[in-house]
Design an enzyme around this catalytic site. Structure first.
Site, PDB file in Angstrom:
ATOM      1  N   SER A 196       2.486 -64.672 -19.077  1.00 18.99           N
ATOM      2  CA  SER A 196       2.362 -63.733 -19.796  1.00 18.99           C
ATOM      3  C   SER A 196       2.445 -64.125 -21.357  1.00 18.99           C
ATOM      4  CB  SER A 196       3.554 -62.702 -19.446  1.00 18.99           C
ATOM      5  OG  SER A 196       3.439 -61.452 -20.264  1.00 18.99           O
ATOM      6  N   THR A 197       3.506 -63.460 -22.007  1.00 25.72           N
ATOM      7  CA  THR A 197       3.508 -64.234 -23.264  1.00 25.72           C
ATOM      8  C   THR A 197       3.623 -65.818 -23.638  1.00 25.72           C
ATOM      9  OG1 THR A 197       5.167 -62.182 -23.940  1.00 25.72           O
ATOM     10  CG2 THR A 197       4.943 -63.742 -25.526  1.00 25.72           C
ATOM     11  N   HIS A 223      -1.228 -61.452 -18.188  1.00 32.18           N
ATOM     12  CA  HIS A 223      -0.744 -60.137 -19.046  1.00 32.18           C
ATOM     13  C   HIS A 223      -1.636 -59.815 -20.238  1.00 32.18           C
ATOM     14  CE1 HIS A 223       3.294 -59.952 -16.629  1.00 32.18           C
ATOM     15  NE2 HIS A 223       2.453 -59.846 -15.736  1.00 32.18           N
ATOM     16  N   MET A 317       7.522 -62.859 -20.721  1.00 29.82           N
ATOM     17  CA  MET A 317       8.532 -62.142 -20.741  1.00 29.82           C
ATOM     18  C   MET A 317       8.774 -61.457 -19.237  1.00 29.82           C
ATOM     19  SD  MET A 317       8.704 -59.859 -24.194  1.00 29.82           S
ATOM     20  CE  MET A 317       6.910 -59.172 -24.023  1.00 29.82           C
ATOM     21  N   ASP A 320       8.087 -60.536 -13.683  1.00 33.83           N
ATOM     22  CA  ASP A 320       6.803 -60.480 -12.919  1.00 33.83           C
ATOM     23  C   ASP A 320       6.513 -61.754 -12.210  1.00 33.83           C
ATOM     24  OD1 ASP A 320       4.597 -59.106 -11.279  1.00 33.83           O
ATOM     25  OD2 ASP A 320       3.351 -59.660 -13.436  1.00 33.83           O
TER      26      ASP A 320
END
Length: 378
Positions: A196-197, A223, A317, A320
């Site tokens: 993600s991030t 993401h 973050m 998930d």
């Protein structure tokens, strides 16, 4: 000046309306203080030096010096977490992917173009990403990607004999970045990557380190909103020896290709006959706010108990991937790599995997591609 522990933010946008709107959003949060604004990239570079903000929000399209040039100058001279605000046009998406490559922490897609009258639709996203960016370690932002690594370097570290994979692996915390455990490279072996991030840069580091001869399909969940994953895939495809593409519904999963889940759709793998295919799902709701979701991909993988998986959870973050990993480890065969806290831009998703006891190896980002190559043996 800052009071208490509030995060100091510099807002950069060439539109006075957008500067005011973004500043009002941020100032209304009890943990954020807007300490200044800038009208273009040149002003932004100067004010980062004088105001020393904790986070910068940066528009990409600006006069005098655009956001990309300002980002590069700031990261070279005074690194600070930067959240980009981008349009959803094709060129906007391409520039956003470049911004991630240059060191931006994350981005928010403006829902209404350069002057986004409906920016309130992404207010909570802006706030969440600014708060998250304030906790990023500068060392991970200033790090340069190693790029294409010589796979021959690891040959002396690997063992010759592959071992049979049990249905569930014990914690292999004693292992080095190159595993002593191997998955045979067969038509039943797949790699899954979730991030993600900070993920675009992490994916570039890992995927550019894989040879065209890797010999397995790679499924990726990053993401991102719709409109950006195609640009990410195209950018990575131009840098990698393997093929990288945005996944398409119904296509055959082929060796040596990485399939990136499209923004707004869950990526699943399904079996038809003796082969495995992509299934994209825009109907199932987001999981913990995410579509695509790493959990959904891992759960679909778990339905194929005959397969071997090497799963990699990197910077991001939240958590998930943790629930899906539990299902996969219970019902399938997998070795799991979690990115280390040392190199994660945001140590959330890999931390959740490690703390749940699902990480067979914890590996620094620059060693993950070597670990993948070392685990998957001919």
């Amino acid at each position: 000046m800052s009071t208490g522990n509030r995060k100091k933010v510099l807002v950069v946008d060439d539109s006075a309306f957008m500067r005011k709107l973004i500043s009002d959003f941020l100032s209304g949060h009890p943990e954020i203080e807007v300490i200044g604004t800038a009208r273009n990239g040149k002003e932004a570079v100067e004010k980062v030096q004088t105001l020393k903000p904790d986070v910068v929000t940066m528009d990409i399209e600006m006069p005098i010096m655009d956001g990309l040039e300002a980002l590069k100058e700031i990261m070279a001279s005074h690194p600070v977490p930067i959240v980009m605000l981008s349009s959803t046009t094709k060129i906007g998406a391409e520039n956003t992917i470049l911004a991630m490559e240059y060191g931006a922490v994350d981005f928010v897609a403006k829902p209404g173009g350069a002057i986004s009258l409906n920016l309130h639709e992404v207010k909570e996203e802006i706030l969440g990403k600014v708060i998250a960016a304030s906790g990023v370690r500068l060392s991970t932002l200033a790090r340069k990607n190693a790029g294409r690594r010589l796979t021959q370097q690891i040959s002396s570290k690997t063992v010759d004999k592959a071992v049979e994979i049990p249905a569930f692996f014990p914690n292999l915390s004693q292992l080095t970045s190159v595993s002593k455990y191997m998955i045979p490279k067969t038509g039943k072996t797949f790699v899954i990557i979730g991030t993600s991030t900070g993920g675009p840069r992490a994916l570039q580091e890992v995927l550019t380190g894989l040879p065209a001869s890797i010999g397995v399909p790679i499924l990726v969940v990053q993401h991102m909103p719709p409109g950006f994953t195609k640009s990410l895939a195209d950018r990575l495809n131009g840098l990698c020896d393997i093929q990288v593409k945005e996944a398409e519904d119904g296509e055959l999963l082929e060796k040596g290709t990485a399939y990136i889940a499209p923004g707004g759709k869950h990526l699943k793998m399904i079996k038809k006959g003796m082969a495995y295919y992509v299934r994209l799902d825009a109907v199932d709701p987001p999981r913990a706010g995410h579509r695509p979701s790493v959990d959904v991909l891992l759960e679909s993988a778990a339905a194929n108990a005959e397969l071997y998986f090497l799963t990699v959870i990197m910077t991001g973050m939240g958590y998930d991937g943790k629930n899906g990993m539990e299902v996969l480890r219970k019902n399938g065969k997998t070795i799991t790599i979690a990115e280390s806290a040392k190199t994660s831009v945001v140590y959330g998703m890999p931390k959740a995997i490690k703390e749940a006891g699902f990480a067979d190896e914890v590996v620094d980002l620059h060693d993950i591609s070597e670990s993948i190559i070392g685990i998957i043996k001919s």
